[in-house]
Design an enzyme around this catalytic site. Structure first.
Site, PDB file in Angstrom:
ATOM      1  N   ASP A  13      53.981  68.091  46.049  1.00 51.09           N
ATOM      2  CA  ASP A  13      54.178  68.615  44.685  1.00 51.09           C
ATOM      3  C   ASP A  13      52.889  69.170  44.086  1.00 51.09           C
ATOM      4  O   ASP A  13      52.707  69.129  42.867  1.00 51.09           O
ATOM      5  CB  ASP A  13      54.747  67.540  43.748  1.00 51.09           C
ATOM      6  CG  ASP A  13      55.995  66.901  44.312  1.00 51.09           C
ATOM      7  OD1 ASP A  13      56.834  67.648  44.842  1.00 51.09           O
ATOM      8  OD2 ASP A  13      56.126  65.671  44.250  1.00 51.09           O
ATOM      9  N   LYS A  16      52.261  74.223  45.754  1.00 54.50           N
ATOM     10  CA  LYS A  16      52.081  75.127  46.892  1.00 54.50           C
ATOM     11  C   LYS A  16      52.982  76.357  46.775  1.00 54.50           C
ATOM     12  O   LYS A  16      52.603  77.442  47.169  1.00 54.50           O
ATOM     13  CB  LYS A  16      52.389  74.400  48.212  1.00 54.50           C
ATOM     14  CG  LYS A  16      51.472  73.241  48.493  1.00 54.50           C
ATOM     15  CD  LYS A  16      51.845  72.521  49.779  1.00 54.50           C
ATOM     16  CE  LYS A  16      53.138  71.739  49.716  1.00 54.50           C
ATOM     17  NZ  LYS A  16      53.173  70.613  48.783  1.00 54.50           N
ATOM     18  N   GLY A  40      60.576  70.846  47.566  1.00 52.71           N
ATOM     19  CA  GLY A  40      61.136  71.635  46.474  1.00 52.71           C
ATOM     20  C   GLY A  40      60.054  72.553  45.977  1.00 52.71           C
ATOM     21  O   GLY A  40      58.983  72.108  45.610  1.00 52.71           O
ATOM     22  N   HIS A  41      60.308  73.854  46.011  1.00 52.38           N
ATOM     23  CA  HIS A  41      59.289  74.808  45.590  1.00 52.38           C
ATOM     24  C   HIS A  41      59.797  75.572  44.376  1.00 52.38           C
ATOM     25  O   HIS A  41      60.850  76.180  44.430  1.00 52.38           O
ATOM     26  CB  HIS A  41      58.974  75.786  46.731  1.00 52.38           C
ATOM     27  CG  HIS A  41      58.341  75.107  47.905  1.00 52.38           C
ATOM     28  ND1 HIS A  41      58.392  75.586  49.174  1.00 52.38           N
ATOM     29  CD2 HIS A  41      57.625  73.965  47.977  1.00 52.38           C
ATOM     30  CE1 HIS A  41      57.727  74.770  49.986  1.00 52.38           C
ATOM     31  NE2 HIS A  41      57.266  73.778  49.272  1.00 52.38           N
ATOM     32  N   GLN A 226      55.375  68.988  51.499  1.00 49.37           N
ATOM     33  CA  GLN A 226      54.837  67.646  51.216  1.00 49.37           C
ATOM     34  C   GLN A 226      53.297  67.712  51.197  1.00 49.37           C
ATOM     35  O   GLN A 226      52.741  68.757  50.939  1.00 49.37           O
ATOM     36  CB  GLN A 226      55.340  66.591  52.206  1.00 49.37           C
ATOM     37  CG  GLN A 226      56.836  66.305  52.097  1.00 49.37           C
ATOM     38  CD  GLN A 226      57.696  67.254  52.895  1.00 49.37           C
ATOM     39  OE1 GLN A 226      57.425  67.546  54.034  1.00 49.37           O
ATOM     40  NE2 GLN A 226      58.765  67.733  52.299  1.00 49.37           N
TER      41      GLN A 226
HETATM   42  P1  IMP Z   1      61.696  61.730  52.896  1.00 51.08           P
HETATM   43  O1  IMP Z   1      60.825  62.883  53.264  1.00 51.08           O
HETATM   44  O2  IMP Z   1      62.915  62.151  52.117  1.00 51.08           O
HETATM   45  O3  IMP Z   1      62.031  60.856  54.065  1.00 51.08           O
HETATM   46  O4  IMP Z   1      60.882  60.786  51.881  1.00 51.08           O
HETATM   47  C1  IMP Z   1      59.741  60.043  52.287  1.00 51.08           C
HETATM   48  C2  IMP Z   1      58.683  60.009  51.190  1.00 51.08           C
HETATM   49  O5  IMP Z   1      58.132  61.311  51.022  1.00 51.08           O
HETATM   50  C3  IMP Z   1      59.204  59.611  49.811  1.00 51.08           C
HETATM   51  O6  IMP Z   1      58.194  58.892  49.130  1.00 51.08           O
HETATM   52  C4  IMP Z   1      59.438  60.942  49.116  1.00 51.08           C
HETATM   53  O7  IMP Z   1      59.392  60.839  47.708  1.00 51.08           O
HETATM   54  C5  IMP Z   1      58.267  61.737  49.665  1.00 51.08           C
HETATM   55  N1  IMP Z   1      58.522  63.182  49.680  1.00 51.08           N
HETATM   56  C6  IMP Z   1      59.298  63.869  50.534  1.00 51.08           C
HETATM   57  N2  IMP Z   1      59.273  65.179  50.267  1.00 51.08           N
HETATM   58  C7  IMP Z   1      58.440  65.333  49.226  1.00 51.08           C
HETATM   59  C8  IMP Z   1      57.972  66.481  48.505  1.00 51.08           C
HETATM   60  O8  IMP Z   1      58.302  67.624  48.792  1.00 51.08           O
HETATM   61  N3  IMP Z   1      57.117  66.218  47.488  1.00 51.08           N
HETATM   62  C9  IMP Z   1      56.686  64.969  47.180  1.00 51.08           C
HETATM   63  N4  IMP Z   1      57.090  63.874  47.825  1.00 51.08           N
HETATM   64  C10 IMP Z   1      57.951  64.057  48.848  1.00 51.08           C
END
Ligand code: IMP
Length: 433
Positions: A13, A16, A40-41, A226
């Site tokens: 977040d 990017k 999410g962008h 991420q």
């Molecule tokens: P997952 O990727 O859904 O398996 O989540 C694993 C961890 O990564 C969790 O703490 C999510 O909140 C975090 N996470 C996954 N995608 C994002 C992102 O795009 N931005 C911020 N945190 C993320």
């Protein structure tokens, strides 16, 4: 070399999407290499907001081709719905400019069911995943029982193979996790039959396309999702995502030489945020955290969850600089820090400043801070570094010194134009021309 990778240097977040959108103005190709629709962008152009999770952020520039590499996990229904939304908004997104590698693995309903059932079972020990089936899809890929996009060309054969896989997943959900949810083969068959004819035209060999583009010296942006501290090997395990989020993942996620990347642009907020559970050494609570959350709009693009808030962590950033080989840093949301009298920066934990601390358990450590003067007023119209208040300039130079990396870009607002280049930005400036 005419390619750059944009990676998150914190917990995701970092903004990017806005940067990739900006950097692809004159790019030939933008390529996603990991993650899925957990990302999410948000792009804001001329006041219009576009939210994307799978389609690369450069899609709004009609001359830029978009590719999704084999390292990305694709929920086909989400992909197709993004394509439809973009079409409705008048953006051209046909297979002539948007492709997915046939080797990419798919997220199917049983992956989502396993992800959600596991989190339900874990209760307050949960990771706080996005519940989108990301982990289970990557697990299947590693266990060699996942579904690749190219397999949709022969559905009868695929469905035969999936019968056993789905039965196993249901046993796991019902008997091991004790959750009352079943995904039937016919439900999965329905999804596959619906999506196959619509998504297969987007299938391509992205590894080959990117290789060829680089031989032609085309401008390529690799778009990370991420952030570094969520990397499955180098993040704060187990509170991480299931893919590699660091710059090295370009090679394995696209199928190209690591030598392809010319510039590693790390992206970090001027403060820190984290969604979901896990250690967050510089986390703050109370009124100030609430203020930053509101001013910064710190609510998840994908899940709508409130983001946790903290001060900038220079220890984490030095670590990110090392594991990614960050060439320069783009600092986002500097405007959100306006009107705070004293701004803290975390410079060590328990009196230790070594970034090797990221190997340790960070749960019970005490952050050490330095305090810098804040600034007042709206800085979102600043176009040059010297337009910023003196104390904001000192904040930036202190971060450069503490992290040992130059700051090339500073974002002071959500719009494309609210971006300042420093005198460290010669590569980036050349790239967008
Ligand atoms: P997952 O990727 O859904 O398996 O989540 C694993 C961890 O990564 C969790 O703490 C999510 O909140 C975090 N996470 C996954 N995608 C994002 C992102 O795009 N931005 C911020 N945190 C993320």
């Amino acid at each position: 070399m005419s390619s750059l990778v944009v990676i998150g240097a914190q917990w995701g977040d970092e903004g990017k999407g806005k940067l990739v959108d900006y950097l692809t103005v004159n790019a030939d190709l933008v390529v996603r290499f990991q993650g899925g629709n957990n990302a999410g962008h948000t792009l804001v152009v001329n006041g219009e907001t576009t939210k994307l999770s799978l389609v690369p952020s450069g899609v709004l520039h009609s001359k830029t081709k978009c590719a999704i590499g084999a390292g990305v996990v694709i929920n086909p229904e989400v992909f197709l719905s993004e394509v439809n939304k973009l079409k409705e908004a008048g953006v051209a997104v046909d297979p002539s400019r948007l492709v997915i590698d046939g080797r990419a693995h798919l997220i199917l309903p049983y992956h989502v069911a396993v992800d959600q059932a596991r989190e339900e079972k874990k209760g307050d020990k949960k990771i706080g995943t996005t519940g989108r089936g990301i982990g289970p899809a990557y697990e299947d890929a590693a266990a060699r029982c996942g579904v690749q996009l190219s397999e949709l060309r022969d559905l009868p054969r695929l469905l035969q193979r999936l019968e056993g896989v789905i039965a196993e997943r249901n046993l796991y959900i019902n008997k091991v996790l004790g959750v009352d949810k079943t995904v039937t083969l016919s439900e999965v068959e329905g999804v596959l039959k619906r999506v196959a004819p619509l998504i297969l035209p987007f299938m391509a060999d992205v590894s080959y396309l990117v290789h060829e583009a680089s031989l032609r010296e085309e401008k390529i942006v690799f778009e990370g999702a991420q952030g570094t501290l969520l990397d499955k090997n180098f993040g704060t395990i187990p509170f991480v995502t299931s893919s590699h989020t660091i710059a090295g993942a370009v090679s394995t996620g696209v199928g190209v030489s690591p030598k392809i990347v010319g510039h590693v642009l790390g992206v970090a907020k001027a403060y820190s945020t984290r969604v979901g559970s896990g250690p967050f050494p510089s986390e703050i609570f109370g009124e100030l955290a609430d203020k930053l959350r509101t001013v910064g709009g710190e609510f998840g693009t994908v899940t709508g969850r409130s983001r946790r808030i903290g001060w900038f962590d220079a220890v984490g950033m030095r670590y990110a600089a090392r594991v990614n080989g960050i060439t320069s840093l783009a600092l986002t949301k500097l405007d959100v820090l306006s009107n705070i009298p004293k701004i803290k920066v975390c410079v060590g934990y328990n009196g230790i400043t070594d970034e090797g601390l990221f190997l340790n358990n960070l749960e019970n450590i005490e952050p050490n801070y330095i305090e810098l003067d804040g600034w007042e007023g709206d800085i979102s119209k600043a176009q040059k570094l010297h337009h910023l208040p003196q104390t904001a300039q000192v904040y930036l130079s202190s971060l450069e010194e503490l992290c040992g990396i130059p700051i090339s870009m500073i974002s002071v607002g959500a719009e494309r134009d609210a971006t300042i280049f420093s005198n460290q930005a010669s590569f980036i400036k050349g790239f967008i021309q």
